[in-house]
Scaffold this motif. Structure first.
Motif, short mmCIF file in Angstrom:
data_model
loop_
_atom_site.label_atom_id
_atom_site.label_comp_id
_atom_site.label_asym_id
_atom_site.label_seq_id
_atom_site.Cartn_x
_atom_site.Cartn_y
_atom_site.Cartn_z
N ALA A 7 23.51 53.05 -26.54
CA ALA A 7 22.38 52.24 -26.99
C ALA A 7 22.90 51.12 -27.88
O ALA A 7 23.76 51.34 -28.73
CB ALA A 7 21.38 53.11 -27.75
N GLN A 8 22.37 49.94 -27.70
CA GLN A 8 22.77 48.81 -28.52
C GLN A 8 21.97 48.81 -29.81
O GLN A 8 20.84 49.28 -29.86
CB GLN A 8 22.51 47.50 -27.76
CG GLN A 8 23.15 47.40 -26.38
CD GLN A 8 24.60 47.80 -26.31
OE1 GLN A 8 24.95 48.66 -25.54
NE2 GLN A 8 25.43 47.22 -27.14
N SER A 9 22.56 48.24 -30.85
CA SER A 9 21.86 48.09 -32.12
C SER A 9 20.88 46.93 -32.00
O SER A 9 20.97 46.10 -31.09
CB SER A 9 22.86 47.82 -33.24
OG SER A 9 23.40 46.51 -33.11
N LEU A 10 19.96 46.86 -32.94
CA LEU A 10 19.01 45.75 -32.95
C LEU A 10 19.74 44.41 -33.06
O LEU A 10 19.41 43.46 -32.36
CB LEU A 10 18.01 45.92 -34.10
CG LEU A 10 16.97 44.81 -34.26
CD1 LEU A 10 16.16 44.62 -32.98
CD2 LEU A 10 16.07 45.10 -35.44
N THR A 11 20.76 44.35 -33.90
CA THR A 11 21.53 43.12 -34.03
C THR A 11 22.16 42.73 -32.69
O THR A 11 22.13 41.56 -32.30
CB THR A 11 22.63 43.28 -35.11
OG1 THR A 11 22.00 43.50 -36.37
CG2 THR A 11 23.53 42.06 -35.19
N GLU A 12 22.71 43.70 -31.98
CA GLU A 12 23.33 43.41 -30.69
C GLU A 12 22.31 42.89 -29.69
O GLU A 12 22.57 41.93 -28.95
CB GLU A 12 24.04 44.65 -30.15
CG GLU A 12 25.27 45.00 -30.97
CD GLU A 12 25.81 46.40 -30.69
OE1 GLU A 12 25.39 47.05 -29.71
OE2 GLU A 12 26.65 46.86 -31.48
#
Length: 179
Positions: A7-12
């Motif tokens: 899962a990607q972070s919100l920033t990513e």
């Protein structure tokens, strides 16, 4: 090797969405995500974290280096682009509602800003968000099961109820604007 399960972070996700607007380098992305940047008003991200996000997006196969160009006052800049896999995953993420009322403040608002920047209507996301939070909003409007008759709600219950009402009102106002 692309990572399909991570899962990607919100920033990513936000950096990927900005790359989807067109190839760009980390310094320019960091400006957009600075405290005074258009996206930074919702999610402020320091420059080192933008570069870390770019590295992770490349490792995940969602972005790739396009080319290098001379920097204006420093080293060469690496320009990145979104990959086809990145576009598909981003499209899915942008239209996926958030799970919790507390996530409206940053993640949901970021999606609204990014959809607007890309020229897409937020109507489907707003509708999906209202449906996703409907059970939570309804539950928070019900009287709590209190131990003693006539007891007042706790401070936490009171906060959650007011926050839920504000969230519902916000989503209703967005829905009216989107139509």
């Amino acid at each position: 090797m692309p990572s399909n399960d991570r899962a990607q972070s919100l920033t990513e996700w936000v950096v990927l969405a900005l790359l989807a607007e067109g190839p760009n380098h980390g310094f320019a992305l960091a400006r957009l995500l600075g405290a005074n940047g258009e996206v930074g008003t919702v999610l402020t991200v320091r420059r080192p974290l933008v570069y870390r996000a770019l590295d992770r997006l490349v490792v995940a196969g969602l972005a790739a280096e396009r080319h290098r160009e001379p920097g204006t006052a420093g080293p060469d800049r690496t320009v990145y682009r979104v990959t086809p896999l990145g576009r598909r995953r981003l499209a899915r993420w942008l239209h996926q509602p958030v799970e919790h009322i507390r996530d409206l403040r940053v993640e949901f608002l970021a999606k609204l800003v990014l959809l607007k920047r890309s020229g897409q209507s937020p109507a489907a996301l707003i509708s999906a968000q209202r449906r996703a939070l409907a059970p939570t909003l309804a539950a928070l409007n019900q009287p709590a099961a209190l131990n003693q008759p006539g007891a007042l709600p706790t401070e936490v219950e009171l906060w959650r109820r007011h926050n839920a009402r504000a969230a519902a009102s916000f989503l209703d106002a967005l829905a009216r604007r989107a139509t």
